[in-house]
Motif scaffolding. Structure first.
Motif, PDB file in Angstrom:
ATOM      1  N   GLY A 143       0.794  -1.222   0.000  1.00 35.44           N
ATOM      2  CA  GLY A 143       0.000   0.000   0.000  1.00 35.44           C
ATOM      3  C   GLY A 143       0.827   1.273   0.000  1.00 35.44           C
ATOM      4  O   GLY A 143       0.370   2.313   0.500  1.00 35.44           O
ATOM      5  N   LEU A 144       2.032   1.222  -0.558  1.00 35.26           N
ATOM      6  CA  LEU A 144       2.912   2.392  -0.554  1.00 35.26           C
ATOM      7  C   LEU A 144       2.685   3.232  -1.811  1.00 35.26           C
ATOM      8  O   LEU A 144       2.386   2.712  -2.886  1.00 35.26           O
ATOM      9  N   ASP A 145       2.847   4.530  -1.669  1.00 32.60           N
ATOM     10  CA  ASP A 145       2.662   5.480  -2.771  1.00 32.60           C
ATOM     11  C   ASP A 145       3.938   5.514  -3.609  1.00 32.60           C
ATOM     12  O   ASP A 145       4.924   6.152  -3.228  1.00 32.60           O
ATOM     13  N   ARG A 146       3.927   4.843  -4.758  1.00 35.71           N
ATOM     14  CA  ARG A 146       5.139   4.760  -5.583  1.00 35.71           C
ATOM     15  C   ARG A 146       5.513   6.120  -6.178  1.00 35.71           C
ATOM     16  O   ARG A 146       6.691   6.423  -6.343  1.00 35.71           O
ATOM     17  N   LYS A 147       4.530   6.935  -6.524  1.00 35.32           N
ATOM     18  CA  LYS A 147       4.824   8.251  -7.097  1.00 35.32           C
ATOM     19  C   LYS A 147       5.561   9.125  -6.072  1.00 35.32           C
ATOM     20  O   LYS A 147       6.541   9.812  -6.411  1.00 35.32           O
ATOM     21  N   ALA A 148       5.105   9.085  -4.821  1.00 37.81           N
ATOM     22  CA  ALA A 148       5.775   9.863  -3.774  1.00 37.81           C
ATOM     23  C   ALA A 148       7.191   9.347  -3.545  1.00 37.81           C
ATOM     24  O   ALA A 148       8.129  10.132  -3.335  1.00 37.81           O
ATOM     25  N   LEU A 149       7.372   8.025  -3.599  1.00 42.79           N
ATOM     26  CA  LEU A 149       8.704   7.445  -3.433  1.00 42.79           C
ATOM     27  C   LEU A 149       9.641   7.890  -4.553  1.00 42.79           C
ATOM     28  O   LEU A 149      10.812   8.209  -4.304  1.00 42.79           O
ATOM     29  N   ALA A 150       9.147   7.898  -5.784  1.00 45.91           N
ATOM     30  CA  ALA A 150       9.981   8.290  -6.921  1.00 45.91           C
ATOM     31  C   ALA A 150      10.471   9.729  -6.766  1.00 45.91           C
ATOM     32  O   ALA A 150      11.641  10.031  -6.996  1.00 45.91           O
ATOM     33  N   VAL A 151       9.560  10.620  -6.358  1.00 39.58           N
ATOM     34  CA  VAL A 151       9.937  12.022  -6.150  1.00 39.58           C
ATOM     35  C   VAL A 151      10.974  12.131  -5.033  1.00 39.58           C
ATOM     36  O   VAL A 151      11.957  12.877  -5.142  1.00 39.58           O
ATOM     37  N   LYS A 152      10.772  11.375  -3.947  1.00 43.18           N
ATOM     38  CA  LYS A 152      11.725  11.425  -2.837  1.00 43.18           C
ATOM     39  C   LYS A 152      13.093  10.909  -3.261  1.00 43.18           C
ATOM     40  O   LYS A 152      14.127  11.415  -2.797  1.00 43.18           O
ATOM     41  N   GLY A 153      13.119   9.896  -4.122  1.00 44.53           N
ATOM     42  CA  GLY A 153      14.400   9.366  -4.575  1.00 44.53           C
ATOM     43  C   GLY A 153      15.223  10.415  -5.293  1.00 44.53           C
ATOM     44  O   GLY A 153      16.429  10.552  -5.060  1.00 44.53           O
ATOM     45  N   VAL A 154      14.581  11.183  -6.169  1.00 45.53           N
ATOM     46  CA  VAL A 154      15.276  12.253  -6.884  1.00 45.53           C
ATOM     47  C   VAL A 154      15.741  13.328  -5.904  1.00 45.53           C
ATOM     48  O   VAL A 154      16.880  13.814  -5.969  1.00 45.53           O
ATOM     49  N   ARG A 155      14.859  13.698  -4.973  1.00 44.39           N
ATOM     50  CA  ARG A 155      15.205  14.742  -4.006  1.00 44.39           C
ATOM     51  C   ARG A 155      16.377  14.311  -3.131  1.00 44.39           C
ATOM     52  O   ARG A 155      17.303  15.100  -2.881  1.00 44.39           O
ATOM     53  N   VAL A 156      16.356  13.069  -2.673  1.00 46.86           N
ATOM     54  CA  VAL A 156      17.444  12.560  -1.821  1.00 46.86           C
ATOM     55  C   VAL A 156      18.778  12.588  -2.565  1.00 46.86           C
ATOM     56  O   VAL A 156      19.815  12.933  -2.000  1.00 46.86           O
ATOM     57  N   PHE A 157      18.757  12.261  -3.859  1.00 49.34           N
ATOM     58  CA  PHE A 157      19.994  12.286  -4.647  1.00 49.34           C
ATOM     59  C   PHE A 157      20.591  13.687  -4.662  1.00 49.34           C
ATOM     60  O   PHE A 157      21.780  13.885  -4.383  1.00 49.34           O
ATOM     61  N   TYR A 158      19.778  14.692  -4.998  1.00 55.20           N
ATOM     62  CA  TYR A 158      20.303  16.058  -5.102  1.00 55.20           C
ATOM     63  C   TYR A 158      20.724  16.602  -3.741  1.00 55.20           C
ATOM     64  O   TYR A 158      21.683  17.380  -3.655  1.00 55.20           O
ATOM     65  N   GLU A 159      20.044  16.195  -2.694  1.00 52.66           N
ATOM     66  CA  GLU A 159      20.454  16.636  -1.351  1.00 52.66           C
ATOM     67  C   GLU A 159      21.794  16.021  -0.964  1.00 52.66           C
ATOM     68  O   GLU A 159      22.647  16.703  -0.372  1.00 52.66           O
ATOM     69  N   GLN A 160      21.989  14.756  -1.287  1.00 55.46           N
ATOM     70  CA  GLN A 160      23.274  14.124  -0.981  1.00 55.46           C
ATOM     71  C   GLN A 160      24.424  14.810  -1.717  1.00 55.46           C
ATOM     72  O   GLN A 160      25.476  15.078  -1.138  1.00 55.46           O
ATOM     73  N   VAL A 161      24.199  15.102  -3.001  1.00 51.92           N
ATOM     74  CA  VAL A 161      25.287  15.619  -3.832  1.00 51.92           C
ATOM     75  C   VAL A 161      25.555  17.093  -3.561  1.00 51.92           C
ATOM     76  O   VAL A 161      26.701  17.503  -3.327  1.00 51.92           O
ATOM     77  N   PHE A 162      24.510  17.916  -3.573  1.00 50.95           N
ATOM     78  CA  PHE A 162      24.712  19.360  -3.557  1.00 50.95           C
ATOM     79  C   PHE A 162      24.503  20.000  -2.182  1.00 50.95           C
ATOM     80  O   PHE A 162      25.001  21.098  -1.951  1.00 50.95           O
ATOM     81  N   ARG A 163      23.782  19.366  -1.293  1.00 51.60           N
ATOM     82  CA  ARG A 163      23.638  19.912   0.060  1.00 51.60           C
ATOM     83  C   ARG A 163      24.736  19.390   0.979  1.00 51.60           C
ATOM     84  O   ARG A 163      25.406  20.155   1.673  1.00 51.60           O
ATOM     85  N   ASP A 164      24.928  18.049   0.962  1.00 44.85           N
ATOM     86  CA  ASP A 164      25.855  17.431   1.909  1.00 44.85           C
ATOM     87  C   ASP A 164      27.213  17.117   1.297  1.00 44.85           C
ATOM     88  O   ASP A 164      28.178  16.887   2.025  1.00 44.85           O
ATOM     89  N   ASN A 165      27.293  17.061  -0.036  1.00 46.05           N
ATOM     90  CA  ASN A 165      28.523  16.675  -0.730  1.00 46.05           C
ATOM     91  C   ASN A 165      29.047  15.329  -0.241  1.00 46.05           C
ATOM     92  O   ASN A 165      30.244  15.143  -0.004  1.00 46.05           O
ATOM     93  N   PHE A 166      28.138  14.373  -0.099  1.00 42.74           N
ATOM     94  CA  PHE A 166      28.503  13.017   0.330  1.00 42.74           C
ATOM     95  C   PHE A 166      27.365  12.114  -0.121  1.00 42.74           C
ATOM     96  O   PHE A 166      26.268  12.179   0.415  1.00 42.74           O
ATOM     97  N   PHE A 167      27.642  11.282  -1.130  1.00 44.73           N
ATOM     98  CA  PHE A 167      26.540  10.532  -1.734  1.00 44.73           C
ATOM     99  C   PHE A 167      26.859   9.046  -1.829  1.00 44.73           C
ATOM    100  O   PHE A 167      28.017   8.643  -1.945  1.00 44.73           O
ATOM    101  N   HIS A 168      25.791   8.253  -1.743  1.00 47.14           N
ATOM    102  CA  HIS A 168      25.878   6.806  -1.899  1.00 47.14           C
ATOM    103  C   HIS A 168      26.114   6.525  -3.375  1.00 47.14           C
ATOM    104  O   HIS A 168      25.288   6.836  -4.227  1.00 47.14           O
ATOM    105  N   ALA A 169      27.277   5.921  -3.694  1.00 48.77           N
ATOM    106  CA  ALA A 169      27.679   5.755  -5.090  1.00 48.77           C
ATOM    107  C   ALA A 169      27.415   4.346  -5.615  1.00 48.77           C
ATOM    108  O   ALA A 169      27.917   3.981  -6.676  1.00 48.77           O
ATOM    109  N   ASP A 170      26.653   3.553  -4.877  1.00 47.57           N
ATOM    110  CA  ASP A 170      26.311   2.199  -5.337  1.00 47.57           C
ATOM    111  C   ASP A 170      24.816   1.972  -5.102  1.00 47.57           C
ATOM    112  O   ASP A 170      24.402   0.970  -4.511  1.00 47.57           O
TER     113      ASP A 170
END
Length: 549
Positions: free
Chosen positions: A260-287
């Motif tokens: 019963g999970l909202d896949r559309k909300a998850l997809a948006v969060k995935g993109v947001r988490v990527f940009y936050e890791q790279v440009f906010r924290d400068n430390f990203f999961h590379a695998d």
């Protein structure tokens, strides 16, 4: 020169490549070409290769050659600027899975590393591993307070095995570097170096624990991404103990829908988490493939991801991070001239490259994409093609940018699996602009100035000596005279910028020191004189600060 002791293993590699009909790789090393005459004597491959494309045949061959070659294939899959797309797609499917080693040996390694009997460390330790890979395997355990954990243990003797296999890979790389017609583009020795660095990092589980701890701190709220806790008292170089988490693989769409999970909300969060890791924290999961990015089945109201396996992490130099962010913004806004200029300003391309030609090349790549609906535009694919195009203009990319490219491909792939209609551009653009607005805000700049002020004040007395030494060098003619008009112009521009920096630095330092003295020695004059003097000093620094041209 290839050491004689690795020749038998090199011959085995060649025989496996021949068995899988990968003749072009054998041709790359002229030394192996005569072996093609022995094809009828070569053992048959373990799988039926009839009708398989070359990428699939290479994937099966690397799997047969063993775990280290699997690692090399995984690295190659990230080099889409060098490797054809069909091969890169197949190599991305490589799975690092091998038979487990005995649980009793894992128990012994844990006791040796943590210097206590296993019963003192854990209330229960399951000797049957949950998963096994070429570098380590994972066991379930329970702490004395009842909390569930997983224990990652390095394989016994793995250091010596990797050292031996890396020498073999290096020998193969040297052969390819010498004989392959496209060695200057493929750069096989650079690929071997990347594999070696990756393996070196994965052999230190304490380093992996530190990466997990930092990522957990960066996403402390746990709203979009949850990172398991590291148990440092049960962690060492060869043992890592993490909180046990339960989740669904992010590519298991049926299970996600059943929960019963909202896949559309998850997809948006995935993109947001990527940009936050790279440009906010400068430390990203590379695998960040689906096996390492799970979905929390318990969070139906506010879905989130769970991160696993922190052996490969990435970060960018601050300058590259800034230039990359600006490139993304320019790409979102279709400003091709700015993309071309940013590549040169960042130092990724020679300063004498023709900007109009580079702009035309960027436009040629991008325009066909913008004729599609935005939901069908692959940002990752576009970035890969831009890198490939830019190579014609002598593009120089750091390994961390290649890691970032791979991560972008993975994250976009996960996002499109969860929501095939996701508009990556519409999600990413405002997120990146918000992050940059916060990162380069006046308040943050003032904080940075306050942080660096003691260092500037410490170095300020040295400025007069630097000016004097520079003038003496000029007077003695020790500066090299440049005959090339372009080089001479660049040299003069650099000299002017240096003189401006020194002059403004001296003025700014003097004014800041004066402001400090006014504030401490003459408080009866009020706050405005020292404040005004300090602001003038900061303005002097700002005027003299070097800017991208």
């Amino acid at each position: 020169m290839t050491p004689l002791k690795v020749v038998p293993r090199l011959l085995r590699v060649a025989s496996v490549l021949l068995a899988y009909r990968l003749d072009e790789l054998v041709d790359a090393a002229h030394l192996y070409r005569p072996l093609k005459l022995l094809r009828p004597l070569v053992a048959k491959p373990r799988v039926d290769i009839r009708g398989l494309p070359r990428g699939a045949r290479l994937r099966h061959a690397l799997t047969e050659l063993g775990p280290i070659f699997v690692k090399a294939g995984q690295v190659l899959s990230t080099r889409r600027d060098l490797v054809p797309a069909d091969i890169a797609d197949e190599l991305a499917l490589l799975q690092d899975q091998v038979a487990p080693f005995p649980g009793s040996e894992a128990r012994a390694i844990v006791e040796q590393e943590l210097k206590l009997p296993i019963g003192r460390l854990y209330a229960q330790f399951d000797e049957t591993p949950l998963a096994s890979a070429s570098i380590a395997q994972v066991h379930a355990a329970t702490l004395h307070d009842g909390r569930e954990v997983v224990v990652k243990v390095l394989r016994p003797g793995i250091d010596a095995q990797i050292s031996r296999d890396v020498k073999l890979l290096r020998s193969l790389g040297e052969l390819a570097q010498r004989w392959h017609p496209n060695a200057d583009k493929i750069r096989p020795l650079d690929v071997v170096a990347e594999v070696e660095k990756m393996l070196e990092n994965e052999l230190d589980l304490q380093r992996e624990g530190a990466s997990a701890s930092l990522l957990r701190r960066n996403f402390a709220s746990g709203v979009d991404l949850y990172v398991p806790e590291v148990h440092w008292d049960l962690t060492a170089t060869r043992v890592l103990t993490l909180e046990r988490v339960h989740g669904l693989s992010s590519d298991d769409i049926a299970a996600i829908d059943a929960a019963g999970l909202d896949r559309k909300a998850l997809a948006v969060k995935g993109v947001r988490v990527f940009y936050e890791q790279v440009f906010r924290d400068n430390f990203f999961h590379a695998d960040a493939h689906p096996g390492n990015i799970w979905v929390d089945p318990a969070r139906t109201d506010e879905p989130r991801f769970i991160a696993l396996d922190f052996g490969i992490m990435g970060s960018l130099p601050e300058a590259d991070q800034y230039w990359l962010a600006q490139n993304f913004i320019a790409l979102f806004e279709r400003d091709y001239a700015r993309i071309a200029k940013l590549h040169v300003d960042a130092g990724w391309m020679p300063a004498d490259v023709r900007l109009d030609e580079l702009e035309a090349a960027v436009r040629t790549v991008c325009e066909p994409y913008f004729t599609r609906p935005l939901s069908q535009i692959s940002l990752a694919e576009l970035v890969v093609k831009l890198f490939q195009t830019a190579r014609r203009f002598e593009l120089t990319l750091q390994p961390q940018l290649i890691l970032l490219q791979k991560t972008l491909l993975n994250i976009e792939g996960v996002g499109r699996m969860l929501d095939p209609e996701i508009d990556i551009w519409a999600v990413a653009h405002p997120v990146l602009k918000r992050i940059l607005r916060e990162r380069y805000s006046p308040l943050r700049t003032l904080r940075e100035v306050r942080k660096r002020l003691p260092e500037w004040l410490h170095e300020a007395p040295q400025f007069p000596e630097l000016v004097r030494d520079a003038l003496r060098q000029i007077g003695r003619g020790e500066r090299r005279v440049l005959s090339d008009p372009l080089a001479l112009k660049l040299s003069l521009d650099n000299a002017r910028r240096q003189h401006k920096l020194i002059a403004c630095g001296l003025l700014g330092s003097t004014l800041l020191i004066g402001a400090t003295l006014l504030g401490t020695l003459s408080p009866h004059h009020g706050i405005w004189p020292p404040l005004g003097t300090g602001v003038a000093g900061l303005l002097a620094f700002a005027i003299g600060w070097p800017r991208a041209r």
